[in-house]
Design an enzyme around this catalytic site. Sequence first.
Site, PDB file in Angstrom:
ATOM      1  N   GLU A  80       0.843  -1.195   0.000  1.00 50.69           N
ATOM      2  CA  GLU A  80       0.000   0.000   0.000  1.00 50.69           C
ATOM      3  C   GLU A  80       0.880   1.248   0.000  1.00 50.69           C
ATOM      4  O   GLU A  80       1.814   1.345   0.776  1.00 50.69           O
ATOM      5  CB  GLU A  80      -0.908  -0.021   1.245  1.00 50.69           C
ATOM      6  CG  GLU A  80      -1.881   1.121   1.305  1.00 50.69           C
ATOM      7  CD  GLU A  80      -2.639   1.293  -0.013  1.00 50.69           C
ATOM      8  OE1 GLU A  80      -3.314   0.347  -0.452  1.00 50.69           O
ATOM      9  OE2 GLU A  80      -2.535   2.379  -0.621  1.00 50.69           O
ATOM     10  N   LYS A 133       8.242  -1.805  -2.198  1.00 53.25           N
ATOM     11  CA  LYS A 133       7.636  -0.997  -1.130  1.00 53.25           C
ATOM     12  C   LYS A 133       8.707  -0.402  -0.224  1.00 53.25           C
ATOM     13  O   LYS A 133       8.701   0.798   0.089  1.00 53.25           O
ATOM     14  CB  LYS A 133       6.659  -1.867  -0.320  1.00 53.25           C
ATOM     15  CG  LYS A 133       6.049  -1.177   0.867  1.00 53.25           C
ATOM     16  CD  LYS A 133       5.185   0.010   0.477  1.00 53.25           C
ATOM     17  CE  LYS A 133       4.992   0.937   1.643  1.00 53.25           C
ATOM     18  NZ  LYS A 133       4.174   2.100   1.343  1.00 53.25           N
ATOM     19  N   CYS A 178       6.202   4.574   9.031  1.00 51.09           N
ATOM     20  CA  CYS A 178       6.795   3.797   7.928  1.00 51.09           C
ATOM     21  C   CYS A 178       8.259   4.082   7.629  1.00 51.09           C
ATOM     22  O   CYS A 178       9.050   3.141   7.530  1.00 51.09           O
ATOM     23  CB  CYS A 178       5.974   4.014   6.669  1.00 51.09           C
ATOM     24  SG  CYS A 178       4.316   3.349   6.808  1.00 51.09           S
TER      25      CYS A 178
HETATM   26  P1  NAD Z   1      -1.988  -0.587  12.615  1.00 50.34           P
HETATM   27  O1  NAD Z   1      -1.182  -0.906  13.793  1.00 50.34           O
HETATM   28  O2  NAD Z   1      -2.763   0.697  12.558  1.00 50.34           O
HETATM   29  O3  NAD Z   1      -3.039  -1.763  12.325  1.00 50.34           O
HETATM   30  C1  NAD Z   1      -2.736  -3.115  12.394  1.00 50.34           C
HETATM   31  C2  NAD Z   1      -3.934  -3.843  13.027  1.00 50.34           C
HETATM   32  O4  NAD Z   1      -3.740  -5.248  12.917  1.00 50.34           O
HETATM   33  C3  NAD Z   1      -4.116  -3.560  14.529  1.00 50.34           C
HETATM   34  O5  NAD Z   1      -5.391  -2.966  14.750  1.00 50.34           O
HETATM   35  C4  NAD Z   1      -3.994  -4.950  15.197  1.00 50.34           C
HETATM   36  O6  NAD Z   1      -4.862  -5.138  16.280  1.00 50.34           O
HETATM   37  C5  NAD Z   1      -4.366  -5.872  14.047  1.00 50.34           C
HETATM   38  N1  NAD Z   1      -3.897  -7.250  14.187  1.00 50.34           N
HETATM   39  C6  NAD Z   1      -2.659  -7.689  14.501  1.00 50.34           C
HETATM   40  N2  NAD Z   1      -2.621  -9.039  14.516  1.00 50.34           N
HETATM   41  C7  NAD Z   1      -3.875  -9.470  14.198  1.00 50.34           C
HETATM   42  C8  NAD Z   1      -4.482 -10.741  14.045  1.00 50.34           C
HETATM   43  N3  NAD Z   1      -3.792 -11.860  14.189  1.00 50.34           N
HETATM   44  N4  NAD Z   1      -5.789 -10.795  13.727  1.00 50.34           N
HETATM   45  C9  NAD Z   1      -6.505  -9.670  13.560  1.00 50.34           C
HETATM   46  N5  NAD Z   1      -5.990  -8.432  13.683  1.00 50.34           N
HETATM   47  C10 NAD Z   1      -4.687  -8.327  13.995  1.00 50.34           C
HETATM   48  O7  NAD Z   1      -0.984  -0.644  11.369  1.00 50.34           O
HETATM   49  P2  NAD Z   1      -1.109   0.120   9.966  1.00 50.34           P
HETATM   50  O8  NAD Z   1      -0.580   1.506  10.071  1.00 50.34           O
HETATM   51  O9  NAD Z   1      -2.475  -0.103   9.406  1.00 50.34           O
HETATM   52  O10 NAD Z   1      -0.042  -0.705   9.118  1.00 50.34           O
HETATM   53  C11 NAD Z   1      -0.297  -2.025   8.708  1.00 50.34           C
HETATM   54  C12 NAD Z   1       0.766  -2.420   7.694  1.00 50.34           C
HETATM   55  O11 NAD Z   1       0.694  -1.553   6.547  1.00 50.34           O
HETATM   56  C13 NAD Z   1       2.203  -2.283   8.208  1.00 50.34           C
HETATM   57  O12 NAD Z   1       2.965  -3.320   7.670  1.00 50.34           O
HETATM   58  C14 NAD Z   1       2.660  -0.954   7.654  1.00 50.34           C
HETATM   59  O13 NAD Z   1       4.056  -0.898   7.463  1.00 50.34           O
HETATM   60  C15 NAD Z   1       1.946  -0.913   6.321  1.00 50.34           C
HETATM   61  N6  NAD Z   1       1.689   0.432   5.790  1.00 50.34           N
HETATM   62  C16 NAD Z   1       1.269   1.434   6.608  1.00 50.34           C
HETATM   63  C17 NAD Z   1       0.982   2.695   6.075  1.00 50.34           C
HETATM   64  C18 NAD Z   1       0.515   3.835   6.946  1.00 50.34           C
HETATM   65  O14 NAD Z   1       0.435   4.937   6.456  1.00 50.34           O
HETATM   66  N7  NAD Z   1       0.183   3.599   8.210  1.00 50.34           N
HETATM   67  C19 NAD Z   1       1.101   2.903   4.696  1.00 50.34           C
HETATM   68  C20 NAD Z   1       1.515   1.853   3.895  1.00 50.34           C
HETATM   69  C21 NAD Z   1       1.798   0.620   4.450  1.00 50.34           C
HETATM   70  C1  UDX Z   2       4.671   7.482   3.741  1.00 49.81           C
HETATM   71  C2  UDX Z   2       4.706   7.383   2.216  1.00 49.81           C
HETATM   72  O1  UDX Z   2       4.584   8.700   1.656  1.00 49.81           O
HETATM   73  C3  UDX Z   2       3.572   6.499   1.716  1.00 49.81           C
HETATM   74  O2  UDX Z   2       3.664   6.336   0.314  1.00 49.81           O
HETATM   75  C4  UDX Z   2       3.676   5.140   2.405  1.00 49.81           C
HETATM   76  O3  UDX Z   2       2.619   4.307   2.002  1.00 49.81           O
HETATM   77  C5  UDX Z   2       3.660   5.292   3.916  1.00 49.81           C
HETATM   78  O4  UDX Z   2       4.725   6.188   4.315  1.00 49.81           O
HETATM   79  P1  UDX Z   2       3.221   8.832   5.495  1.00 49.81           P
HETATM   80  O5  UDX Z   2       4.309   8.458   6.435  1.00 49.81           O
HETATM   81  O6  UDX Z   2       1.822   8.577   5.870  1.00 49.81           O
HETATM   82  O7  UDX Z   2       3.452   8.123   4.087  1.00 49.81           O
HETATM   83  O8  UDX Z   2       3.324  10.410   5.189  1.00 49.81           O
HETATM   84  P2  UDX Z   2       4.316  11.283   4.285  1.00 49.81           P
HETATM   85  O9  UDX Z   2       3.521  12.317   3.597  1.00 49.81           O
HETATM   86  O10 UDX Z   2       5.197  10.482   3.447  1.00 49.81           O
HETATM   87  O11 UDX Z   2       5.192  12.045   5.389  1.00 49.81           O
HETATM   88  C6  UDX Z   2       6.119  11.366   6.197  1.00 49.81           C
HETATM   89  C7  UDX Z   2       6.909  12.362   7.016  1.00 49.81           C
HETATM   90  O12 UDX Z   2       7.773  13.145   6.202  1.00 49.81           O
HETATM   91  C8  UDX Z   2       6.037  13.371   7.764  1.00 49.81           C
HETATM   92  O13 UDX Z   2       6.563  13.597   9.044  1.00 49.81           O
HETATM   93  C9  UDX Z   2       6.136  14.609   6.909  1.00 49.81           C
HETATM   94  O14 UDX Z   2       5.900  15.785   7.643  1.00 49.81           O
HETATM   95  C10 UDX Z   2       7.565  14.522   6.432  1.00 49.81           C
HETATM   96  N1  UDX Z   2       7.822  15.244   5.177  1.00 49.81           N
HETATM   97  C11 UDX Z   2       7.181  14.875   4.035  1.00 49.81           C
HETATM   98  C12 UDX Z   2       8.769  16.263   5.149  1.00 49.81           C
HETATM   99  O15 UDX Z   2       9.368  16.604   6.176  1.00 49.81           O
HETATM  100  N2  UDX Z   2       9.022  16.902   3.966  1.00 49.81           N
HETATM  101  C13 UDX Z   2       8.405  16.549   2.802  1.00 49.81           C
HETATM  102  O16 UDX Z   2       8.707  17.169   1.760  1.00 49.81           O
HETATM  103  C14 UDX Z   2       7.446  15.513   2.843  1.00 49.81           C
END
Ligand code: NAD
Ligand code: UDX
Length: 461
Positions: free
Chosen positions: A160, A219, A275
Amino acid sequence: MKSPKRICCIGAGYVGGPTMAMIAAKCPDIRVDVVDINEARVAAWNTDELPVYEPGLLEVVKEARGRNLFFSTKTDEAIVDADIIFVSVGTPTKTYGMGAGRAADLCYIESAARMIARVARGPKIIVEKSTIPVRTAVAMRAILSANSEEGKFQVLSNPEFLAEGTAVEDLENPDRILIGGERTPEGDAAVETLVSVYNRWIPRENILTTNLWSSELSKLVANAFLAQRISSINSISALCEATEADVDEVARAIGADSRIGPKFLKASVGFGGSCFQKDILNLTYLCEHFGLPEVAAYWDQVIKMNDWQKSRFSANIVQTLFNTVRDKRIAVWGFAFKKDTNDTRESAAIYVCRDLLLEGAQIALYDPRVPVQLIHQELQYAGVSQDIIDQQLTICASCEEAADGAHAVAILTEWDEFRDVDFEQMYASMFKPAFVFDGRDLVDHSQLREIGFEVYAIGKG
Ligand code: NAD
Ligand code: UDX
């Protein structure tokens, strides 16, 4: 190709919740069950106070919830009937044992795989939505096939790329969707099934298909490249401060070169979020594992520069305030890692607040979205004692309240509302000299200087 009737997603977090809400909204004929072991989180997804704050998300959820989008803790029931199962659980940095502080902790991935194997009947497509180390699909496949009698599984990688704060926009109109699969007839068929879901609203040419390993690795690499741009411009911000160059002007000048491009060149107090740091640590760990220490050291520098940028910001506050902040009120504006989210994971604000609290400052903090308990939790996790929190941290209801009687204001998140403050009135309410430390280059510095403020801004000489 059979079109899927039911989708299940394990993990209702920042990714699972919004991603599945978008799929459900765009595919009304597919039933989407989002399951999680966290009961409170699931309960919140079923109210109008969603556990994730994202502009526009509530509208998307409301369109589909109860129609073909369901949030529950009934994991087994959701898995058993699903054609496609997304795994969107957390993959945080390991805090214990081998690889502590660097490798990704895959315990939630493994428990999800075991859960699927235990209840699945018939063929299923398992989708790695979580960010995972390259070659995790090997482990997924091994766990699934060793623990299931009837299940036939195809494991796909579909990382994602949404960014928090713009999740709805990013999901509705992504630059690309990436799907990796095994290069066999069964693997290709599974990839095409997932393509058909996204293709309901995303043009086919924006859906990239690759082999499993390229997708898994892309990713980590995408996040490493994005973070590297921020560390690069932040390193230059320090040079700008020393030479009276202006980092925004430098960013504009270099970004106009189409080979460099203008995005992700905003200098700041340091990148945060769940991330970037985690994924680069994971990448460097993998490089070392595969015998590439030079590559690991190269990417490690991105994190070191980010740590330096955060500590340089707090050190500058202490030095500018005549080398002591003890008992001085410092207004902190913003605790989220960026605007338009309630997420605080790895926020630069945590580390700046920690440094100032440990220097004895009185912090008056305002953030429009982050709840008090989360602020306490993050500071404790960063090593600040409950005693210090009780005695030196005040949570305020507005920017003005935080600044009232303060020696300095530190802007740590770029919330739009911080621009609309009546700075003349604020100046009158502060100790003199009144300082503003702008960690986001957000406010109008010449206006502030005219009022009488002493302004320090990232990358401005
Ligand atoms: P999160 O912690 O918000 O959510 C994960 C959820 O999974 C939690 O609510 C937890 O309770 C649940 N969970 C864990 N084990 C489980 C199980 N066995 N059964 C059911 N539920 C279970 O995490 P997130 O931010 O959504 O990130 C999830 C993944 O996506 C990570 O690998 C992260 O690196 C990736 N990712 C995150 C972002 C972001 O912006 N947060 C963007 C891209 C990718
Ligand atoms: C990031 C990636 O952008 C996204 O594609 C991936 O799926 C998850 O990780 P996110 O961490 O949610 O997303 O936000 P992002 O907009 O990337 O910002 C990350 C951090 O960098 C923030 O603290 C932001 O303030 C900072 N940032 C971003 C800067 O300091 N300068 C910039 O020009 C852009």
